[in-house]
Design a protein around this motif. Structure first.
Motif, mmCIF file in Angstrom:
data_model
loop_
_atom_site.group_PDB
_atom_site.id
_atom_site.type_symbol
_atom_site.label_atom_id
_atom_site.label_comp_id
_atom_site.label_asym_id
_atom_site.label_seq_id
_atom_site.Cartn_x
_atom_site.Cartn_y
_atom_site.Cartn_z
ATOM 1 N N TYR A 1 -4.242 6.970 6.025
ATOM 2 C CA TYR A 1 -4.583 7.533 4.713
ATOM 3 C C TYR A 1 -5.601 8.674 4.825
ATOM 4 O O TYR A 1 -6.615 8.689 4.135
ATOM 5 C CB TYR A 1 -5.075 6.454 3.751
ATOM 6 N N ASP A 2 -5.333 9.605 5.710
ATOM 7 C CA ASP A 2 -6.089 10.861 5.819
ATOM 8 C C ASP A 2 -7.507 10.716 6.371
ATOM 9 O O ASP A 2 -8.307 11.640 6.269
ATOM 10 C CB ASP A 2 -6.134 11.596 4.470
ATOM 11 N N ASN B 1 0.816 -1.211 0.000
ATOM 12 C CA ASN B 1 0.000 0.000 0.000
ATOM 13 C C ASN B 1 0.850 1.263 0.000
ATOM 14 O O ASN B 1 0.521 2.233 -0.670
ATOM 15 C CB ASN B 1 -0.941 0.014 1.201
ATOM 16 N N GLU B 2 1.934 1.247 0.745
ATOM 17 C CA GLU B 2 2.780 2.436 0.818
ATOM 18 C C GLU B 2 3.477 2.698 -0.517
ATOM 19 O O GLU B 2 3.698 3.839 -0.880
ATOM 20 C CB GLU B 2 3.756 2.330 1.983
ATOM 21 N N LYS B 3 3.795 1.639 -1.253
ATOM 22 C CA LYS B 3 4.354 1.824 -2.599
ATOM 23 C C LYS B 3 3.304 2.405 -3.537
ATOM 24 O O LYS B 3 3.578 3.313 -4.303
ATOM 25 C CB LYS B 3 4.828 0.491 -3.184
ATOM 26 N N GLY C 1 0.032 3.695 -2.728
ATOM 27 C CA GLY C 1 -0.798 4.819 -2.287
ATOM 28 C C GLY C 1 -0.070 5.894 -1.523
ATOM 29 O O GLY C 1 -0.660 6.892 -1.143
ATOM 30 N N GLY C 2 1.190 5.684 -1.251
ATOM 31 C CA GLY C 2 1.952 6.659 -0.479
ATOM 32 C C GLY C 2 1.915 6.327 1.001
ATOM 33 O O GLY C 2 1.301 5.349 1.413
ATOM 34 N N PRO C 3 2.577 7.156 1.797
ATOM 35 C CA PRO C 3 2.648 6.888 3.239
ATOM 36 C C PRO C 3 1.266 6.836 3.879
ATOM 37 O O PRO C 3 0.421 7.698 3.633
ATOM 38 C CB PRO C 3 3.460 8.060 3.780
ATOM 39 N N ALA C 4 1.047 5.835 4.702
ATOM 40 C CA ALA C 4 -0.247 5.646 5.351
ATOM 41 C C ALA C 4 -0.422 6.553 6.564
ATOM 42 O O ALA C 4 -1.535 6.906 6.918
ATOM 43 C CB ALA C 4 -0.405 4.191 5.779
ATOM 44 N N HIS C 5 0.671 6.922 7.202
ATOM 45 C CA HIS C 5 0.632 7.732 8.433
ATOM 46 C C HIS C 5 -0.279 7.094 9.481
ATOM 47 O O HIS C 5 -1.092 7.764 10.107
ATOM 48 C CB HIS C 5 0.199 9.167 8.140
#
Length: 141
Positions: free
Chosen positions: A62-63, A28-30, A32-36
Protein backbone atom coordinates in the motif's frame (compact mmCIF):
# COMPACT_ATOMS: atom_id res chain seq x y z
CA UNK A 1 -24.48 -22.02 8.01
CA UNK A 2 -23.99 -22.92 11.66
CA UNK A 3 -21.79 -20.85 13.94
CA UNK A 4 -18.09 -21.61 13.51
CA UNK A 5 -15.97 -22.97 16.34
CA UNK A 6 -13.52 -20.59 18.02
CA UNK A 7 -10.40 -22.51 18.99
CA UNK A 8 -7.40 -21.26 20.99
CA UNK A 9 -4.52 -23.01 19.26
CA UNK A 10 -1.79 -24.49 21.41
CA UNK A 11 0.41 -24.58 18.32
CA UNK A 12 -0.60 -22.81 15.15
CA UNK A 13 0.68 -23.85 11.76
CA UNK A 14 1.94 -21.79 8.86
CA UNK A 15 -1.23 -22.80 7.00
CA UNK A 16 -3.36 -21.38 9.86
CA UNK A 17 -1.54 -18.05 9.52
CA UNK A 18 -1.82 -18.17 5.73
CA UNK A 19 -5.59 -18.67 5.94
CA UNK A 20 -5.93 -15.57 8.12
CA UNK A 21 -3.59 -13.47 5.95
CA UNK A 22 -5.32 -14.57 2.73
CA UNK A 23 -8.77 -13.65 4.09
CA UNK A 24 -7.54 -10.26 5.31
CA UNK A 25 -5.71 -9.48 2.06
CA UNK A 26 -8.79 -10.42 0.00
CA UNK A 27 -10.92 -8.01 2.03
CA UNK A 28 -8.27 -5.27 1.95
CA UNK A 29 -7.85 -5.52 -1.81
CA UNK A 30 -11.61 -5.09 -2.28
CA UNK A 31 -11.77 -2.12 0.07
CA UNK A 32 -8.39 -0.43 -0.43
CA UNK A 33 -7.29 -1.56 -3.85
CA UNK A 34 -4.27 -3.62 -4.85
CA UNK A 35 -1.73 -3.94 -2.06
CA UNK A 36 1.27 -4.52 -4.36
CA UNK A 37 2.90 -6.60 -1.60
CA UNK A 38 6.59 -7.33 -2.16
CA UNK A 39 9.12 -8.52 0.41
CA UNK A 40 12.39 -6.71 1.08
CA UNK A 41 15.41 -8.58 2.45
CA UNK A 42 18.84 -6.96 2.63
CA UNK A 43 21.31 -9.25 4.34
CA UNK A 44 24.62 -8.76 6.13
CA UNK A 45 26.67 -11.88 5.38
CA UNK A 46 29.96 -13.24 6.63
CA UNK A 47 32.19 -13.20 3.53
CA UNK A 48 34.01 -16.41 4.49
CA UNK A 49 31.09 -18.65 5.46
CA UNK A 50 28.16 -16.97 3.74
CA UNK A 51 26.28 -17.04 7.05
CA UNK A 52 23.67 -14.33 7.54
CA UNK A 53 24.74 -12.16 10.49
CA UNK A 54 22.03 -9.53 10.38
CA UNK A 55 20.26 -7.21 8.00
CA UNK A 56 16.92 -5.66 7.20
CA UNK A 57 13.62 -7.50 6.67
CA UNK A 58 10.45 -5.81 5.54
CA UNK A 59 7.85 -5.40 2.84
CA UNK A 60 6.35 -2.82 0.56
CA UNK A 61 2.58 -2.70 0.72
CA UNK A 62 0.00 0.00 0.00
CA UNK A 63 2.61 2.53 -1.16
CA UNK A 64 4.81 2.29 1.95
CA UNK A 65 7.81 0.26 3.00
CA UNK A 66 7.40 -1.31 6.44
CA UNK A 67 10.71 -2.27 8.07
CA UNK A 68 9.87 -5.19 10.32
CA UNK A 69 13.40 -6.04 11.46
CA UNK A 70 16.76 -4.29 11.29
CA UNK A 71 19.79 -5.53 13.16
CA UNK A 72 23.51 -5.03 12.90
CA UNK A 73 25.41 -7.46 15.12
CA UNK A 74 27.08 -5.72 18.04
CA UNK A 75 30.60 -6.53 16.83
CA UNK A 76 29.88 -4.81 13.49
CA UNK A 77 28.28 -1.62 14.81
CA UNK A 78 29.88 1.77 14.25
CA UNK A 79 30.82 1.02 10.63
CA UNK A 80 27.80 2.62 8.99
CA UNK A 81 26.15 -0.71 8.12
CA UNK A 82 22.80 0.27 9.64
CA UNK A 83 22.73 3.51 7.66
CA UNK A 84 23.64 1.64 4.47
CA UNK A 85 20.95 -0.99 5.04
CA UNK A 86 18.30 1.65 5.60
CA UNK A 87 19.46 3.72 2.61
CA UNK A 88 19.31 0.64 0.37
CA UNK A 89 15.80 -0.15 1.63
CA UNK A 90 14.73 3.43 0.92
CA UNK A 91 16.13 3.12 -2.61
CA UNK A 92 14.10 -0.05 -3.12
CA UNK A 93 10.98 1.69 -1.73
CA UNK A 94 11.41 4.62 -4.11
CA UNK A 95 11.91 2.24 -7.05
CA UNK A 96 8.56 0.67 -6.12
CA UNK A 97 6.90 4.10 -6.08
CA UNK A 98 6.45 4.14 -2.31
CA UNK A 99 5.77 7.45 -0.60
CA UNK A 100 7.62 6.62 2.59
CA UNK A 101 8.94 4.16 5.17
CA UNK A 102 7.58 3.31 8.58
CA UNK A 103 8.96 1.16 11.38
CA UNK A 104 8.96 0.77 15.11
CA UNK A 105 11.67 0.37 17.72
CA UNK A 106 11.92 0.24 21.48
CA UNK A 107 13.31 3.19 23.44
CA UNK A 108 16.23 0.97 24.54
CA UNK A 109 17.07 0.02 20.95
CA UNK A 110 17.68 2.64 18.26
CA UNK A 111 15.39 5.70 18.31
CA UNK A 112 18.32 8.11 18.03
CA UNK A 113 19.68 6.19 15.05
CA UNK A 114 16.39 6.57 13.19
CA UNK A 115 16.15 10.27 14.05
CA UNK A 116 19.66 10.75 12.58
CA UNK A 117 18.42 9.07 9.40
CA UNK A 118 15.63 11.64 9.05
CA UNK A 119 12.77 9.66 10.62
CA UNK A 120 10.18 11.36 12.83
CA UNK A 121 8.20 9.74 15.63
CA UNK A 122 4.46 9.57 15.12
CA UNK A 123 3.35 7.50 18.07
CA UNK A 124 4.37 5.59 21.17
CA UNK A 125 3.09 2.81 23.38
CA UNK A 126 4.05 3.35 27.01
CA UNK A 127 5.08 0.39 29.19
CA UNK A 128 5.86 -1.88 26.25
CA UNK A 129 7.72 -3.55 27.89
CA UNK A 130 6.96 -2.23 31.36
CA UNK A 131 9.11 0.77 32.18
CA UNK A 132 9.95 1.34 28.51
CA UNK A 133 8.17 2.45 25.38
CA UNK A 134 7.77 1.37 21.79
CA UNK A 135 8.18 4.21 19.30
CA UNK A 136 6.76 4.36 15.78
CA UNK A 137 8.71 6.29 13.14
CA UNK A 138 8.07 7.39 9.56
CA UNK A 139 9.97 9.05 6.78
CA UNK A 140 8.15 10.47 3.77
CA UNK A 141 9.99 10.93 0.50
Amino acid sequence: MSDPAIVVAKTASDSDRKAIVDALMAFNEKAGGPAHFQPVAILVKDPASGTTLGGLWGRTIYDWLFVELLVVPEQLRGRGLGSRLLAQAETIARSRSCIGVWLDTYAFQAPDFYRKQGYTAFGTIEDHPRGHKRIFFQKRF
